[in-house]
Design a protein around this motif. Sequence first.
Motif, PDB file in Angstrom:
ATOM      1  N   UNK A 151       0.841  -1.186   0.000  1.00  0.00           N
ATOM      2  CA  UNK A 151       0.000   0.000   0.000  1.00  0.00           C
ATOM      3  C   UNK A 151       0.882   1.245   0.000  1.00  0.00           C
ATOM      4  N   UNK A 152       0.288   2.397  -0.274  1.00  0.00           N
ATOM      5  CA  UNK A 152       1.067   3.630  -0.259  1.00  0.00           C
ATOM      6  C   UNK A 152       1.630   3.907   1.127  1.00  0.00           C
ATOM      7  N   UNK A 153       0.927   3.455   2.157  1.00  0.00           N
ATOM      8  CA  UNK A 153       1.404   3.650   3.529  1.00  0.00           C
ATOM      9  C   UNK A 153       2.686   2.871   3.793  1.00  0.00           C
ATOM     10  N   UNK A 154       2.905   1.789   3.037  1.00  0.00           N
ATOM     11  CA  UNK A 154       4.111   0.969   3.205  1.00  0.00           C
ATOM     12  C   UNK A 154       5.256   1.429   2.316  1.00  0.00           C
ATOM     13  N   UNK A 155       4.998   2.374   1.419  1.00  0.00           N
ATOM     14  CA  UNK A 155       5.998   2.816   0.452  1.00  0.00           C
ATOM     15  C   UNK A 155       6.883   3.903   1.047  1.00  0.00           C
ATOM     16  N   UNK A 156       8.175   3.797   0.805  1.00  0.00           N
ATOM     17  CA  UNK A 156       9.159   4.746   1.331  1.00  0.00           C
ATOM     18  C   UNK A 156       9.919   5.386   0.168  1.00  0.00           C
ATOM     19  N   UNK A 157       9.922   6.722   0.060  1.00  0.00           N
ATOM     20  CA  UNK A 157      10.651   7.360  -1.039  1.00  0.00           C
ATOM     21  C   UNK A 157      12.153   7.282  -0.820  1.00  0.00           C
ATOM     22  N   UNK A 158      12.877   7.119  -1.917  1.00  0.00           N
ATOM     23  CA  UNK A 158      14.339   7.109  -1.873  1.00  0.00           C
ATOM     24  C   UNK A 158      14.804   8.360  -2.617  1.00  0.00           C
ATOM     25  N   UNK A 159      14.922   9.453  -1.872  1.00  0.00           N
ATOM     26  CA  UNK A 159      15.330  10.725  -2.444  1.00  0.00           C
ATOM     27  C   UNK A 159      16.843  10.860  -2.297  1.00  0.00           C
ATOM     28  N   UNK A 160      17.549  11.024  -3.405  1.00  0.00           N
ATOM     29  CA  UNK A 160      19.011  10.991  -3.387  1.00  0.00           C
ATOM     30  C   UNK A 160      19.575  12.056  -4.311  1.00  0.00           C
ATOM     31  N   UNK A 161      20.848  12.374  -4.070  1.00  0.00           N
ATOM     32  CA  UNK A 161      21.566  13.322  -4.915  1.00  0.00           C
ATOM     33  C   UNK A 161      22.327  12.589  -6.017  1.00  0.00           C
ATOM     34  N   UNK A 162      22.687  13.329  -7.064  1.00  0.00           N
ATOM     35  CA  UNK A 162      23.489  12.770  -8.144  1.00  0.00           C
ATOM     36  C   UNK A 162      24.782  12.172  -7.581  1.00  0.00           C
ATOM     37  N   UNK A 163      25.168  11.023  -8.107  1.00  0.00           N
ATOM     38  CA  UNK A 163      26.363  10.327  -7.639  1.00  0.00           C
ATOM     39  C   UNK A 163      26.073   9.218  -6.660  1.00  0.00           C
ATOM     40  N   UNK A 164      24.853   9.182  -6.133  1.00  0.00           N
ATOM     41  CA  UNK A 164      24.471   8.147  -5.174  1.00  0.00           C
ATOM     42  C   UNK A 164      24.203   6.827  -5.896  1.00  0.00           C
ATOM     43  N   UNK A 165      24.590   5.744  -5.256  1.00  0.00           N
ATOM     44  CA  UNK A 165      24.283   4.399  -5.734  1.00  0.00           C
ATOM     45  C   UNK A 165      23.285   3.760  -4.781  1.00  0.00           C
ATOM     46  N   UNK A 166      22.175   3.271  -5.326  1.00  0.00           N
ATOM     47  CA  UNK A 166      21.204   2.508  -4.554  1.00  0.00           C
ATOM     48  C   UNK A 166      21.309   1.055  -5.007  1.00  0.00           C
ATOM     49  N   UNK A 167      21.543   0.163  -4.062  1.00  0.00           N
ATOM     50  CA  UNK A 167      21.638  -1.268  -4.358  1.00  0.00           C
ATOM     51  C   UNK A 167      20.403  -1.929  -3.776  1.00  0.00           C
ATOM     52  N   UNK A 168      19.722  -2.767  -4.566  1.00  0.00           N
ATOM     53  CA  UNK A 168      18.587  -3.438  -3.963  1.00  0.00           C
ATOM     54  C   UNK A 168      18.466  -4.898  -4.364  1.00  0.00           C
ATOM     55  N   UNK A 169      17.867  -5.633  -3.450  1.00  0.00           N
ATOM     56  CA  UNK A 169      17.631  -7.075  -3.538  1.00  0.00           C
ATOM     57  C   UNK A 169      16.644  -7.363  -4.667  1.00  0.00           C
ATOM     58  N   UNK A 170      16.808  -8.498  -5.325  1.00  0.00           N
ATOM     59  CA  UNK A 170      15.970  -8.828  -6.459  1.00  0.00           C
ATOM     60  C   UNK A 170      14.500  -9.011  -6.160  1.00  0.00           C
ATOM     61  N   UNK A 171      14.144  -9.274  -4.900  1.00  0.00           N
ATOM     62  CA  UNK A 171      12.731  -9.427  -4.559  1.00  0.00           C
ATOM     63  C   UNK A 171      12.154  -8.176  -3.892  1.00  0.00           C
ATOM     64  N   UNK A 172      12.940  -7.094  -3.805  1.00  0.00           N
ATOM     65  CA  UNK A 172      12.433  -5.875  -3.168  1.00  0.00           C
ATOM     66  C   UNK A 172      11.361  -5.225  -4.041  1.00  0.00           C
ATOM     67  N   UNK A 173      10.123  -5.079  -3.574  1.00  0.00           N
ATOM     68  CA  UNK A 173       9.123  -4.346  -4.336  1.00  0.00           C
ATOM     69  C   UNK A 173       9.499  -2.868  -4.420  1.00  0.00           C
ATOM     70  N   UNK A 174       9.424  -2.314  -5.626  1.00  0.00           N
ATOM     71  CA  UNK A 174       9.731  -0.908  -5.825  1.00  0.00           C
ATOM     72  C   UNK A 174       8.954  -0.383  -7.027  1.00  0.00           C
ATOM     73  N   UNK A 175       8.778   0.932  -7.071  1.00  0.00           N
ATOM     74  CA  UNK A 175       8.103   1.556  -8.201  1.00  0.00           C
ATOM     75  C   UNK A 175       8.573   2.997  -8.293  1.00  0.00           C
ATOM     76  N   UNK A 176       8.182   3.665  -9.388  1.00  0.00           N
ATOM     77  CA  UNK A 176       8.372   5.109  -9.491  1.00  0.00           C
ATOM     78  C   UNK A 176       7.146   5.713 -10.154  1.00  0.00           C
TER      79      UNK A 176
END
Length: 280
Positions: free
Chosen positions: A214-239
């Motif tokens: 749900x939207x209540x479970x969603x967490x934004x990943x706000x980052x600056x240029x140059x940042x690397x986000x690594x995530x697990x293959x089963x991590x639910x994500x969207x944009x």
Amino acid sequence: MKTLHTLRDRLETDGFAVIEGFKSAAEIAELRARAAAIVDDFDPAVASGIFTTRDEQERSDAYFIDSGMAIRCFFEEEAFDENGVLKQPKALSINKIGHAMHDLDPVFERFSHGPELDALARDAGMAVPHVYQSMYIFKQPHIGGEVRWHQDATYFYTEPQSVITLWFALERADRDNGCLWVQRGGQRTPLRERFAVHNRVGRPQQLDDMPWPSQAEAEPVEVEAGTLVVFHGRLPHYSAPNRSAASRHAYTLHVVDGTASYAAENWLQRDASLPVRGFV
């Protein structure tokens, strides 16, 4: 409280990790310039590729299915008017470039390889890192398309599950311009879908009927240029769609452990002319 010593610990606990300042401004500028040159050289007449995951049913177009061994441009879903004419310049109409720049283009190859990335993948638990896919994502101003909730293991199915995603911010990403949203800890939920190709037609297959977060479970990943986000293959994500005046350029690599069994039904396949390889 447990101390998370390794990247693998962080992926197993949270499903993702944010590493600030991983790429320099010079490296980002070089990659962005090369992406712009690829788009400038792209002839829209040779392709009908439009990329969307919003209401994905099946993919049968060879332009997409064969792009795992090529460098191809895909349009934003909202790039064309009702008559099929681009509504804005070509450079502001491309959704992404994919999917083998990391092996076929010297600038992308430099950005995508090296001992630092190899060490990072091994810290994430990879025994034999294999880089299968690269994508340059534009998230264009005003028309940047939504990417629905999904798990990357849907598209890179291995036994055991092994894919991780490296997501490099090339510009600031925030809620206004369509940043990533994740479900922290969601990698512990089942894999919901598998995208499999049979007779050159790819279709999603439901594996589990667990609802998306749900939207209540969603967490934004706000980052600056140059940042690397690594995530697990089963991590639910969207944009979300980008309706702002600012683009949100990003670059991603999908990495699979070579000790795992890579499914023959996965849409992205390599042959002997372009074998999959690691970071070094």
